[in-house]
Design an enzyme around this catalytic site. Structure first.
Site: not given
Ligand SMILES: NC(=O)C1=CN([C@@H]2O[C@H](COP(=O)(O)OP(=O)(O)OC[C@H]3O[C@@H](n4cnc5c(N)ncnc54)[C@H](O)[C@@H]3O)[C@@H](O)[C@H]2O)C=CC1
Length: 301
Positions: A101, A60, A150, A36-37, A125
């Site tokens: 991001t 995240a 995105w 857990d982060l 964020y």
């Molecule tokens: N979705 C987007 O449009 C964008 C995402 N990003 C970055 O890319 C990365 C991946 O994004 P996505 O896969 O889209 O995110 P997502 O929202 O689909 O997945 C986030 C993951 O983090 C996990 N998580 C959340 N809190 C947690 C905790 N306390 N401990 C352990 N796990 C935890 C969730 O369970 C989920 O598996 C992130 O760092 C995000 O900030 C950057 C730019 C845009």
């Protein structure tokens, strides 16, 4: 190559799980409750226990609007937790790849952002992700931070899935036409991360491979153009479609402000790592095709 992926359910984590095999690699996903982060005390043990050649932090706090009223948790996960993951990577003597991001920028530039452009997040964020970048760089010399934007995929919640759902419910949707960026497939991000991982492992002394990079789909669009392309592809494949009514950001108020310019210049990644993500339209077509196919199978069941 065994890749430890922090995050189990997210778009990038699931894409890494899917793509690793195609690249002859193995992705091992670790997330809550084991890791857990928001709880730094258990992070290093969970990573050591999992074991691997490289750590990718794909987890995240990503709820951009909710973060405005949840600063402490966003900073714990995106800032402190990210730093602890990087510190664990350093003590395990493996490289760490961290995702960040376009929201670290305020979007006022009149050209695509480069890695060394000044940052100035508009919301909680973006600020929490910036804390994460600083923590990762401070904790692990052997790191790569990839700023993307995105993100969409066949998994989880994202703009493409929302548009396809709305197309099934409405004839017209209002979409903002004054924010620009690069639609980026999480499956392409996964391919890029795997290529970067190999470079880091094969060339442990090469400093040009380490540091901050931008990694997004090739080409730019507004959200309205992105939506129009989703509907165009869907309609070609016999899926749902709607008309796009371009609107201004000011017509669609949200708790967190978004940058008007989210375009990322990805030249540095290409020059150092030889990685260029595909044109956004071609990757979008692959994703829409897959989502429509999956929806049809679901109906047939
Ligand atoms: N979705 C987007 O449009 C964008 C995402 N990003 C970055 O890319 C990365 C991946 O994004 P996505 O896969 O889209 O995110 P997502 O929202 O689909 O997945 C986030 C993951 O983090 C996990 N998580 C959340 N809190 C947690 C905790 N306390 N401990 C352990 N796990 C935890 C969730 O369970 C989920 O598996 C992130 O760092 C995000 O900030 C950057 C730019 C845009």
């Amino acid at each position: 190559m065994r890749i430890i992926v922090v995050g189990k359910e997210g778009q990038v984590a699931r894409s890494l799980a899917e793509r690793a095999r195609a690249h002859g690699a193995q992705a091992v996903l670790v997330g809550r409750p084991k890791l857990d982060l928001a709880d730094p005390s258990g992070i290093e043990d969970a990573l050591i226990d999992t074991g691997g050649d490289v750590i990718v932090n794909a987890a995240a706090y990503t709820a951009v609007d909710q973060a405005e009223s949840d600063r402490e948790l966003a900073e714990a996960i995106n800032g402190i937790g990210a730093g602890v993951v990087a510190g664990a990577a350093a003590s395990m003597n493996v490289p760490v790849i961290h995702l960040s991001t376009d929201y670290v920028f305020d979007g006022t530039a009149d050209r695509p952002y480069r890695e060394d452009d000044p940052v100035s997040p508009l919301g909680v964020y973006g600020a929490s992700k910036l804390l994460g970048e600083e923590a990762v760089a401070a904790e692990a010399e052997n790191h790569v931070i990839l700023r993307t934007a995105w993100v969409y995929s066949p998994f989880g919640k994202n703009f493409v899935k929302t548009m396809l759902r709305l197309a099934g419910e409405r004839e017209e949707v209002g979409i903002v036409a004054d924010q620009q960026g690069s639609p980026t497939s999480a499956l392409d991000i996964a391919d890029g991360i795997i290529a970067v991982s190999r470079n880091l492992i094969e060339r442990p002394e090469d400093r040009s491979l380490r540091g901050l990079f931008h990694m997004a789909g090739t080409g730019f669009a507004t959200w309205a153009e992105f939506a129009a392309e989703i509907f165009a592809v869907s309609s070609r494949l016999g899926g749902p479609s709607a008309k796009v009514r371009p609107i201004a950001t000011s017509d669609f108020p949200t708790p967190a402000k978004r940058p008007a310019n989210s375009r990322l210049d990805c030249t540095k990644l290409k020059e150092a790592h030889g990685v260029v993500l595909p044109p956004w339209r071609s990757s979008l077509e692959v994703c829409v095709k897959r989502l429509i196919g999956e929806a049809r199978k679901e109906v047939a069941r």
